[in-house]
Design a protein around this motif. Sequence first.
Motif, PDB file in Angstrom:
ATOM      1  N   TYR A   1       0.851  -1.192   0.000  1.00  0.00           N
ATOM      2  CA  TYR A   1       0.000   0.000   0.000  1.00  0.00           C
ATOM      3  C   TYR A   1       0.882   1.236   0.000  1.00  0.00           C
ATOM      4  O   TYR A   1       2.074   1.168   0.330  1.00  0.00           O
ATOM      5  N   VAL A   2       0.282   2.364  -0.344  1.00  0.00           N
ATOM      6  CA  VAL A   2       1.042   3.608  -0.351  1.00  0.00           C
ATOM      7  C   VAL A   2       0.318   4.664   0.465  1.00  0.00           C
ATOM      8  O   VAL A   2      -0.861   4.960   0.228  1.00  0.00           O
ATOM      9  N   GLY A   3       1.020   5.175   1.481  1.00  0.00           N
ATOM     10  CA  GLY A   3       0.538   6.338   2.214  1.00  0.00           C
ATOM     11  C   GLY A   3       0.894   7.562   1.395  1.00  0.00           C
ATOM     12  O   GLY A   3       1.967   8.151   1.560  1.00  0.00           O
ATOM     13  N   ALA A   4       0.001   7.914   0.470  1.00  0.00           N
ATOM     14  CA  ALA A   4       0.326   8.875  -0.592  1.00  0.00           C
ATOM     15  C   ALA A   4       0.375  10.310  -0.087  1.00  0.00           C
ATOM     16  O   ALA A   4       0.662  11.216  -0.868  1.00  0.00           O
ATOM     17  N   SER A   5       0.129  10.490   1.191  1.00  0.00           N
ATOM     18  CA  SER A   5       0.118  11.825   1.770  1.00  0.00           C
ATOM     19  C   SER A   5      -0.736  12.747   0.893  1.00  0.00           C
ATOM     20  O   SER A   5      -1.754  12.335   0.374  1.00  0.00           O
ATOM     21  N   PHE A   6      -0.304  13.979   0.689  1.00  0.00           N
ATOM     22  CA  PHE A   6      -1.128  14.898  -0.095  1.00  0.00           C
ATOM     23  C   PHE A   6      -0.914  14.592  -1.580  1.00  0.00           C
ATOM     24  O   PHE A   6      -0.070  15.182  -2.240  1.00  0.00           O
ATOM     25  N   MET A   7      -1.694  13.626  -2.067  1.00  0.00           N
ATOM     26  CA  MET A   7      -1.550  13.180  -3.458  1.00  0.00           C
ATOM     27  C   MET A   7      -1.674  14.372  -4.397  1.00  0.00           C
ATOM     28  O   MET A   7      -2.583  15.192  -4.277  1.00  0.00           O
ATOM     29  N   ARG A   8      -0.759  14.476  -5.345  1.00  0.00           N
ATOM     30  CA  ARG A   8      -0.708  15.629  -6.240  1.00  0.00           C
ATOM     31  C   ARG A   8      -1.529  15.368  -7.504  1.00  0.00           C
ATOM     32  O   ARG A   8      -1.697  14.222  -7.916  1.00  0.00           O
TER      33      ARG A   8
ATOM     34  N   ASP B   1      -0.106  14.891   6.642  1.00  0.00           N
ATOM     35  CA  ASP B   1       1.224  15.165   7.188  1.00  0.00           C
ATOM     36  C   ASP B   1       1.184  16.171   8.341  1.00  0.00           C
ATOM     37  O   ASP B   1       2.173  16.836   8.610  1.00  0.00           O
ATOM     38  N   TYR B   2       0.066  16.303   9.002  1.00  0.00           N
ATOM     39  CA  TYR B   2      -0.051  17.175  10.178  1.00  0.00           C
ATOM     40  C   TYR B   2       0.941  16.716  11.232  1.00  0.00           C
ATOM     41  O   TYR B   2       1.101  15.510  11.451  1.00  0.00           O
ATOM     42  N   PRO B   3       1.627  17.605  11.948  1.00  0.00           N
ATOM     43  CA  PRO B   3       1.554  19.069  11.916  1.00  0.00           C
ATOM     44  C   PRO B   3       2.685  19.731  11.128  1.00  0.00           C
ATOM     45  O   PRO B   3       3.047  20.869  11.404  1.00  0.00           O
ATOM     46  N   HIS B   4       3.281  19.031  10.176  1.00  0.00           N
ATOM     47  CA  HIS B   4       4.440  19.567   9.456  1.00  0.00           C
ATOM     48  C   HIS B   4       4.072  20.745   8.557  1.00  0.00           C
ATOM     49  O   HIS B   4       2.965  20.810   8.020  1.00  0.00           O
ATOM     50  N   ASP B   5       5.037  21.642   8.361  1.00  0.00           N
ATOM     51  CA  ASP B   5       4.809  22.807   7.499  1.00  0.00           C
ATOM     52  C   ASP B   5       4.445  22.400   6.086  1.00  0.00           C
ATOM     53  O   ASP B   5       3.675  23.093   5.418  1.00  0.00           O
ATOM     54  N   GLU B   6       5.034  21.308   5.608  1.00  0.00           N
ATOM     55  CA  GLU B   6       4.728  20.871   4.245  1.00  0.00           C
ATOM     56  C   GLU B   6       3.404  20.131   4.151  1.00  0.00           C
ATOM     57  O   GLU B   6       2.965  19.755   3.060  1.00  0.00           O
ATOM     58  N   GLY B   7       2.760  19.915   5.279  1.00  0.00           N
ATOM     59  CA  GLY B   7       1.456  19.270   5.281  1.00  0.00           C
ATOM     60  C   GLY B   7       0.355  20.195   4.777  1.00  0.00           C
ATOM     61  O   GLY B   7       0.578  21.381   4.515  1.00  0.00           O
ATOM     62  N   THR B   8      -0.838  19.662   4.665  1.00  0.00           N
ATOM     63  CA  THR B   8      -1.947  20.416   4.075  1.00  0.00           C
ATOM     64  C   THR B   8      -2.741  21.247   5.080  1.00  0.00           C
ATOM     65  O   THR B   8      -3.546  22.081   4.664  1.00  0.00           O
ATOM     66  N   TYR B   9      -2.557  21.032   6.389  1.00  0.00           N
ATOM     67  CA  TYR B   9      -3.269  21.834   7.384  1.00  0.00           C
ATOM     68  C   TYR B   9      -2.875  23.302   7.245  1.00  0.00           C
ATOM     69  O   TYR B   9      -1.689  23.619   7.088  1.00  0.00           O
ATOM     70  N   PRO B  10      -3.802  24.251   7.337  1.00  0.00           N
ATOM     71  CA  PRO B  10      -5.249  24.112   7.569  1.00  0.00           C
ATOM     72  C   PRO B  10      -6.070  24.100   6.287  1.00  0.00           C
ATOM     73  O   PRO B  10      -7.245  24.471   6.286  1.00  0.00           O
TER      74      PRO B  10
ATOM     75  N   ILE C   1      -7.905  20.025  -5.054  1.00  0.00           N
ATOM     76  CA  ILE C   1      -6.965  20.181  -6.161  1.00  0.00           C
ATOM     77  C   ILE C   1      -6.565  18.815  -6.735  1.00  0.00           C
ATOM     78  O   ILE C   1      -6.254  18.694  -7.927  1.00  0.00           O
ATOM     79  N   ALA C   2      -6.622  17.782  -5.914  1.00  0.00           N
ATOM     80  CA  ALA C   2      -6.262  16.446  -6.385  1.00  0.00           C
ATOM     81  C   ALA C   2      -7.448  15.681  -6.946  1.00  0.00           C
ATOM     82  O   ALA C   2      -7.340  15.034  -8.001  1.00  0.00           O
ATOM     83  N   TYR C   3      -8.591  15.742  -6.274  1.00  0.00           N
ATOM     84  CA  TYR C   3      -9.653  14.774  -6.541  1.00  0.00           C
ATOM     85  C   TYR C   3     -10.923  15.345  -7.154  1.00  0.00           C
ATOM     86  O   TYR C   3     -11.848  14.579  -7.468  1.00  0.00           O
ATOM     87  N   ALA C   4     -11.025  16.648  -7.340  1.00  0.00           N
ATOM     88  CA  ALA C   4     -12.255  17.215  -7.908  1.00  0.00           C
ATOM     89  C   ALA C   4     -12.557  16.563  -9.254  1.00  0.00           C
ATOM     90  O   ALA C   4     -11.681  16.423 -10.112  1.00  0.00           O
TER      91      ALA C   4
ATOM     92  N   PRO D   1      -4.644  28.766  -1.676  1.00  0.00           N
ATOM     93  CA  PRO D   1      -4.562  29.765  -0.604  1.00  0.00           C
ATOM     94  C   PRO D   1      -3.188  30.430  -0.606  1.00  0.00           C
ATOM     95  O   PRO D   1      -2.159  29.758  -0.756  1.00  0.00           O
ATOM     96  N   GLU D   2      -3.160  31.736  -0.436  1.00  0.00           N
ATOM     97  CA  GLU D   2      -1.912  32.478  -0.579  1.00  0.00           C
ATOM     98  C   GLU D   2      -0.864  32.095   0.464  1.00  0.00           C
ATOM     99  O   GLU D   2       0.338  32.156   0.192  1.00  0.00           O
ATOM    100  N   ASP D   3      -1.302  31.715   1.661  1.00  0.00           N
ATOM    101  CA  ASP D   3      -0.331  31.384   2.700  1.00  0.00           C
ATOM    102  C   ASP D   3      -0.133  29.879   2.869  1.00  0.00           C
ATOM    103  O   ASP D   3       0.455  29.430   3.843  1.00  0.00           O
ATOM    104  N   ALA D   4      -0.586  29.090   1.903  1.00  0.00           N
ATOM    105  CA  ALA D   4      -0.411  27.638   1.975  1.00  0.00           C
ATOM    106  C   ALA D   4       1.058  27.282   1.761  1.00  0.00           C
ATOM    107  O   ALA D   4       1.740  27.878   0.918  1.00  0.00           O
ATOM    108  N   THR D   5       1.555  26.318   2.507  1.00  0.00           N
ATOM    109  CA  THR D   5       2.963  25.931   2.428  1.00  0.00           C
ATOM    110  C   THR D   5       3.165  24.508   1.910  1.00  0.00           C
ATOM    111  O   THR D   5       4.300  24.055   1.788  1.00  0.00           O
ATOM    112  N   SER D   6       2.098  23.795   1.608  1.00  0.00           N
ATOM    113  CA  SER D   6       2.227  22.411   1.154  1.00  0.00           C
ATOM    114  C   SER D   6       2.586  22.336  -0.324  1.00  0.00           C
ATOM    115  O   SER D   6       2.032  23.073  -1.149  1.00  0.00           O
TER     116      SER D   6
END
Length: 418
Positions: free
Chosen positions: A306-313, A333-342, A350-353, A401-406
């Motif tokens: 299996y793959v923990g695909a994290s924030f699948m692109r 990937d919470y609470p890392h800066d590269e994670g998708t929170y918030p 962006i991935a699944y629409a 979002p302008e301040d998103a870091t993921s």
Amino acid sequence: MTQPFAPKEPGDRYTVVSADCHAGADLLDYKPYLESKHHDAFEAWAATYVNPYEDLLADTADKNWNSDRRIAELEEDGIVAEVVFPNTIPPFFPTASLMAPAPTSEEFEQRWAGLRAHNRWLADFCAAAPGRRAGVFQILLNDVDEAVKEIRWAHEAGLTGGLLLPGTPPGSGLPELYSATYDRIWATCAELGVPVNHHAGSASPPLGDEPAARAVFMVETTWFSHRALWHLIFGGAFRRHPSLKFVLTEQGSGWIPGVLDMLDYYHGRLVAAASKRAGTAESKFGAGLAESMGKGPSAVWQDNCYVGASFMRPHEVPLRDRIGLDKIMWGSDYPHDEGTYPYSREGLRIAYAGLPPAEIAAMVGGNTARVYGFDLAYLDTLAAKVGPTVAELSEPLEKAPEDATSPVFARGGKVRVW
């Protein structure tokens, strides 16, 4: 196991389970979980230890151990449960355990005590949110007997996230992961139904601190983590233990089809050489391979991995059928800066629409619940209040979002070689 709720109506909500989150105790809070014989040494070590990670010194560091804050922030992000990998510094470690090199024989006793303290803290942390956290416990590969005992303890303690498999990078002094040395670890995990997880960052050799070294690390780190896949396949772990579950987390997912094609090619080529062209140089490379590993790599992937695909692109999503819709587990990937929170809802959009809701439901929660044993019927009741709706995730994201870091929001992503 309850099947994932298949939302259909615009107001139906998805049950989102993050397959990749991180937590750990504040440094001094590990002391009660250490055996008392290590307390004096721990106090002396902690008094001089300088934490190298800015995020663990910031005001937000308590996201790692503040249970109430964590639940509130994950629910705000649409997430009702999580698989919990380590993050903070366990006793006697120079860095986060995920990145630390294998201990020397002189370091082993204290490092092992530190990891066991983390595992016991994690059991309590998961118990504080019943049914919502699958804790991933840690082992060291230096002593297989001790590792097997810890696997049995962790299973009994309810750490349903499974085992975190350390890497064996060049220079570690440890046998490679294909070695029969570790077979009792695979056997115990298969017997107990314990998933084996291998997270990015844990298998790279030390490269130094020069700017070039840091860049090289970023290029190579996922490749070093991927090695565990072909080591276990060619080593025959899945032939000997057909129920073994193996999860590769935070390593991307777009590389998987190409790598499986490559592994199938070498498998077929070497097995054929060994069986039909005896005496050639290449036949020696395939000698005994068919008998030791059993099925080919793609078949093993379908049966065991299996793959923990994290924030699948977005550029990875068209490969989902080749990867396996039942294999993909999204994570924040919470609470890392590269994670998708918030902005996890936006990351999901962006991935699944535009995908069928049943496919989305599997990738954002159903598969993770199945692999790690979450009670979906219970989680569905929580998601009915906080989960993202079908209408919400069906709407394409026009602007990040302008301040998103993921990196999920970075433009120009392409399928990686690895």
